[in-house]
Scaffold this motif. Sequence first.
Motif, mmCIF file in Angstrom:
data_model
loop_
_atom_site.group_PDB
_atom_site.id
_atom_site.type_symbol
_atom_site.label_atom_id
_atom_site.label_comp_id
_atom_site.label_asym_id
_atom_site.label_seq_id
_atom_site.Cartn_x
_atom_site.Cartn_y
_atom_site.Cartn_z
ATOM 1 N N THR A 210 -21.153 -63.208 34.963
ATOM 2 C CA THR A 210 -21.379 -64.161 35.936
ATOM 3 C C THR A 210 -22.628 -63.778 36.962
ATOM 4 O OG1 THR A 210 -19.588 -63.375 37.448
ATOM 5 C CG2 THR A 210 -19.276 -65.276 35.930
ATOM 6 N N TYR A 211 -22.978 -62.534 36.785
ATOM 7 C CA TYR A 211 -24.072 -61.623 37.546
ATOM 8 C C TYR A 211 -24.655 -60.737 36.523
ATOM 9 C CZ TYR A 211 -26.211 -59.833 41.711
ATOM 10 O OH TYR A 211 -27.124 -59.611 42.574
ATOM 11 N N PRO A 212 -25.357 -61.447 35.625
ATOM 12 C CA PRO A 212 -26.127 -60.524 34.449
ATOM 13 C C PRO A 212 -27.313 -59.793 34.918
ATOM 14 C CG PRO A 212 -26.811 -62.825 34.274
ATOM 15 C CD PRO A 212 -25.678 -62.442 35.377
ATOM 16 N N ALA A 213 -27.429 -58.994 36.125
ATOM 17 C CA ALA A 213 -28.626 -58.419 36.656
ATOM 18 C C ALA A 213 -27.985 -56.946 36.921
ATOM 19 C CB ALA A 213 -29.053 -58.861 37.921
ATOM 20 N N GLU A 214 -28.071 -56.235 35.865
ATOM 21 C CA GLU A 214 -27.741 -54.765 35.842
ATOM 22 C C GLU A 214 -28.149 -54.060 37.007
ATOM 23 O OE1 GLU A 214 -29.159 -56.068 33.508
ATOM 24 O OE2 GLU A 214 -27.843 -56.154 31.611
ATOM 25 N N LEU A 215 -29.361 -53.995 37.350
ATOM 26 C CA LEU A 215 -29.984 -53.076 38.265
ATOM 27 C C LEU A 215 -29.389 -53.596 39.712
ATOM 28 C CD1 LEU A 215 -33.670 -52.469 37.254
ATOM 29 C CD2 LEU A 215 -31.863 -50.809 37.646
ATOM 30 N N SER A 216 -29.346 -54.817 39.820
ATOM 31 C CA SER A 216 -28.974 -55.282 41.162
ATOM 32 C C SER A 216 -27.387 -55.057 41.331
ATOM 33 C CB SER A 216 -29.315 -56.778 41.347
ATOM 34 O OG SER A 216 -30.260 -57.328 41.530
ATOM 35 N N LEU A 217 -26.693 -55.292 40.443
ATOM 36 C CA LEU A 217 -25.204 -55.060 40.630
ATOM 37 C C LEU A 217 -24.933 -53.543 40.790
ATOM 38 C CD1 LEU A 217 -22.316 -56.001 39.953
ATOM 39 C CD2 LEU A 217 -22.454 -55.399 37.760
ATOM 40 N N THR A 218 -25.736 -52.669 40.156
ATOM 41 C CA THR A 218 -25.585 -51.189 40.468
ATOM 42 C C THR A 218 -25.919 -50.890 41.889
ATOM 43 O OG1 THR A 218 -26.237 -50.633 37.875
ATOM 44 C CG2 THR A 218 -26.666 -48.875 39.851
ATOM 45 N N ALA A 219 -27.034 -51.569 42.309
ATOM 46 C CA ALA A 219 -27.389 -51.342 43.925
ATOM 47 C C ALA A 219 -26.490 -51.772 44.701
ATOM 48 C CB ALA A 219 -28.844 -52.021 44.248
ATOM 49 N N TRP A 220 -25.689 -52.597 44.473
ATOM 50 C CA TRP A 220 -24.485 -53.563 45.359
ATOM 51 C C TRP A 220 -23.324 -52.647 45.124
ATOM 52 C CZ3 TRP A 220 -24.655 -56.542 49.130
ATOM 53 C CH2 TRP A 220 -25.474 -57.572 49.212
ATOM 54 N N ILE A 269 -26.660 -47.914 33.118
ATOM 55 C CA ILE A 269 -26.758 -47.848 31.639
ATOM 56 C C ILE A 269 -25.323 -48.570 31.019
ATOM 57 C CG2 ILE A 269 -26.577 -46.152 29.698
ATOM 58 C CD1 ILE A 269 -28.554 -44.397 31.371
ATOM 59 N N GLN A 270 -24.250 -47.998 31.915
ATOM 60 C CA GLN A 270 -22.796 -48.717 31.540
ATOM 61 C C GLN A 270 -23.159 -50.134 31.275
ATOM 62 O OE1 GLN A 270 -20.192 -45.289 33.382
ATOM 63 N NE2 GLN A 270 -20.126 -47.233 34.145
ATOM 64 N N GLY A 271 -23.752 -50.823 32.190
ATOM 65 C CA GLY A 271 -23.710 -52.261 32.250
ATOM 66 C C GLY A 271 -24.412 -52.842 31.201
ATOM 67 N N VAL A 272 -25.666 -52.144 30.984
ATOM 68 C CA VAL A 272 -26.493 -52.706 29.913
ATOM 69 C C VAL A 272 -25.862 -52.591 28.404
ATOM 70 C CG1 VAL A 272 -28.552 -52.473 28.456
ATOM 71 C CG2 VAL A 272 -28.611 -52.152 31.001
ATOM 72 N N ILE A 273 -25.087 -51.415 28.011
ATOM 73 C CA ILE A 273 -24.325 -51.413 26.883
ATOM 74 C C ILE A 273 -23.195 -52.169 26.914
ATOM 75 C CG2 ILE A 273 -23.002 -49.775 25.678
ATOM 76 C CD1 ILE A 273 -24.843 -47.499 26.654
ATOM 77 N N MET A 274 -22.339 -52.341 27.997
ATOM 78 C CA MET A 274 -21.312 -52.987 27.922
ATOM 79 C C MET A 274 -21.515 -54.662 27.894
ATOM 80 S SD MET A 274 -18.397 -52.094 30.785
ATOM 81 C CE MET A 274 -19.222 -51.238 31.806
ATOM 82 N N ASP A 276 -23.386 -55.792 25.761
ATOM 83 C CA ASP A 276 -23.506 -55.928 24.232
ATOM 84 C C ASP A 276 -22.208 -55.539 23.335
ATOM 85 O OD1 ASP A 276 -24.827 -56.721 21.541
ATOM 86 O OD2 ASP A 276 -25.362 -54.427 21.346
ATOM 87 N N ARG A 277 -21.640 -54.346 23.813
ATOM 88 C CA ARG A 277 -20.684 -53.602 23.217
ATOM 89 C C ARG A 277 -19.313 -53.608 23.528
ATOM 90 N NH1 ARG A 277 -22.657 -51.181 17.870
ATOM 91 N NH2 ARG A 277 -24.859 -51.877 18.111
ATOM 92 N N GLY A 278 -19.337 -53.825 24.889
ATOM 93 C CA GLY A 278 -18.202 -53.969 25.585
ATOM 94 C C GLY A 278 -17.453 -52.771 26.283
ATOM 95 N N PRO A 279 -16.530 -52.596 27.115
ATOM 96 C CA PRO A 279 -16.137 -51.478 27.911
ATOM 97 C C PRO A 279 -15.373 -50.183 26.914
ATOM 98 C CG PRO A 279 -14.728 -53.326 28.266
ATOM 99 C CD PRO A 279 -15.698 -53.703 27.563
ATOM 100 N N VAL A 280 -14.895 -50.759 25.784
ATOM 101 C CA VAL A 280 -14.097 -49.768 24.852
ATOM 102 C C VAL A 280 -15.079 -48.801 24.387
ATOM 103 C CG1 VAL A 280 -12.516 -49.352 23.073
ATOM 104 C CG2 VAL A 280 -12.139 -51.194 24.557
ATOM 105 N N PHE A 281 -16.369 -49.505 23.924
ATOM 106 C CA PHE A 281 -17.217 -48.544 23.218
ATOM 107 C C PHE A 281 -17.815 -47.445 24.212
ATOM 108 C CE2 PHE A 281 -21.886 -47.741 22.424
ATOM 109 C CZ PHE A 281 -21.561 -47.389 20.865
ATOM 110 N N VAL A 282 -17.962 -47.709 25.458
ATOM 111 C CA VAL A 282 -18.443 -46.875 26.485
ATOM 112 C C VAL A 282 -17.707 -45.745 26.683
ATOM 113 C CG1 VAL A 282 -19.429 -46.620 28.856
ATOM 114 C CG2 VAL A 282 -19.776 -48.495 27.620
ATOM 115 N N THR A 283 -16.278 -46.058 26.896
ATOM 116 C CA THR A 283 -15.383 -45.033 27.104
ATOM 117 C C THR A 283 -14.780 -44.215 26.173
ATOM 118 O OG1 THR A 283 -13.457 -46.824 26.790
ATOM 119 C CG2 THR A 283 -14.431 -46.568 29.253
#
Length: 377
Positions: A210-220, A269-274, A276-283
């Motif tokens: 619902t908030y697909p702006a990774e940089l803004s989400l990171t800053a918040w 980076i986590q947000g960008v990858i997630m 497309d790939r989901g949280p399991v891929f990152v962890t």
Amino acid sequence: MNAQRVFERSKPFLGVVFLQFGFAVMDVLSKAALNKGMSNYVLVVYRHAVATAVIAPFAVLLDKKIRPKMTLPIFMKIVALSLLEPVIDQNLYFMGMKYTTATFAAAMTNILPAITFVMACILRLEKLKIKSIRTQAKVVGTAATVGGAMVMTVMKGPILHLFWTKGTNNHQGEAGGISLAHSIKGSLMITVGCFSWACFMILQAITLKTYPAELSLTAWICLLGTLEGTAVALVMERGNPAVWSLKWDTKLMAAVYSGVVCSGLAYYIQGVIMKDRGPVFVTAFSPLCMVIVAIMGSFILGEQIFLGRVIGATIIIAGLYLVVWGKSNDYKSTSPIIEDQKQILDQSSISTGKDNSNHQLITITTSEEGIEPAMNK
């Protein structure tokens, strides 16, 4: 074209490996800062203050066109995100590291993939088909990464005398130097922190929908994490203003490095990858951190390498291969094939010199066995 496709497919893997290298260096720097008396609460505050200062300008400029309108539900999710990881997880992780060692803390975080995988399956963020070989590979691979990490932690075995470790007698960081009470206390803190971290990963993946702006989400997240962390630090370190002072030493280096790399860049980076790939891929790649710490320790600090550590690392690599294979098959794209078919049709149309209204429609479908073309009139 083929090289470009390979690079595009490899970017998520390169990203998560970069994250683990960053976390490994952070563990070493943070442990050094904590050993010099730095408060973990203050470290968390400075870390996210630095991250906010670095990420916010990029978020304002680069996310101007894609940043959605802030709503109350989205803001509440961001508040929860900034509480779960920047405040709860990091403070518990650093407190657990105080009671143990950096290697022990890195080893304990290997329960993260298992927790995240179970939570993602419960919330249906992860595809789970027991009869599918891809799902079986992900389950076995996740278990193997955790098991391999535990082997590295528990099993020592004989010392491997490598040419770059000859003549060193550095036994620092071995579990024998930790009391049982401190080990239990540190383990509990890190375990609860990992659960909070897993919740953060899941909620971040949900929020990005619902908030697909990774940089803004990171800053918040970094900004609110700074404010919430400051409130916690003021309460926990009340009457001790000296803890807020910084000099040009390891404390400042730990705050700046962890803020830029492990909060600012890592959240983005986590947000960008997630997405497309989901949280399991990152962890799933988190066990790599302990392997990297062991390798860095042997080269830089001359620490001894035990056979058990090598066996555990081998199991981790095998488990990661299974997870990566399962996840890569989940996200195989058929778009390059479709584009190739379109190019063939376009060239055929041009060569005939006229528009053929009776073109056949080629439908590409994917299945477990492969790609099945279907010809429709």
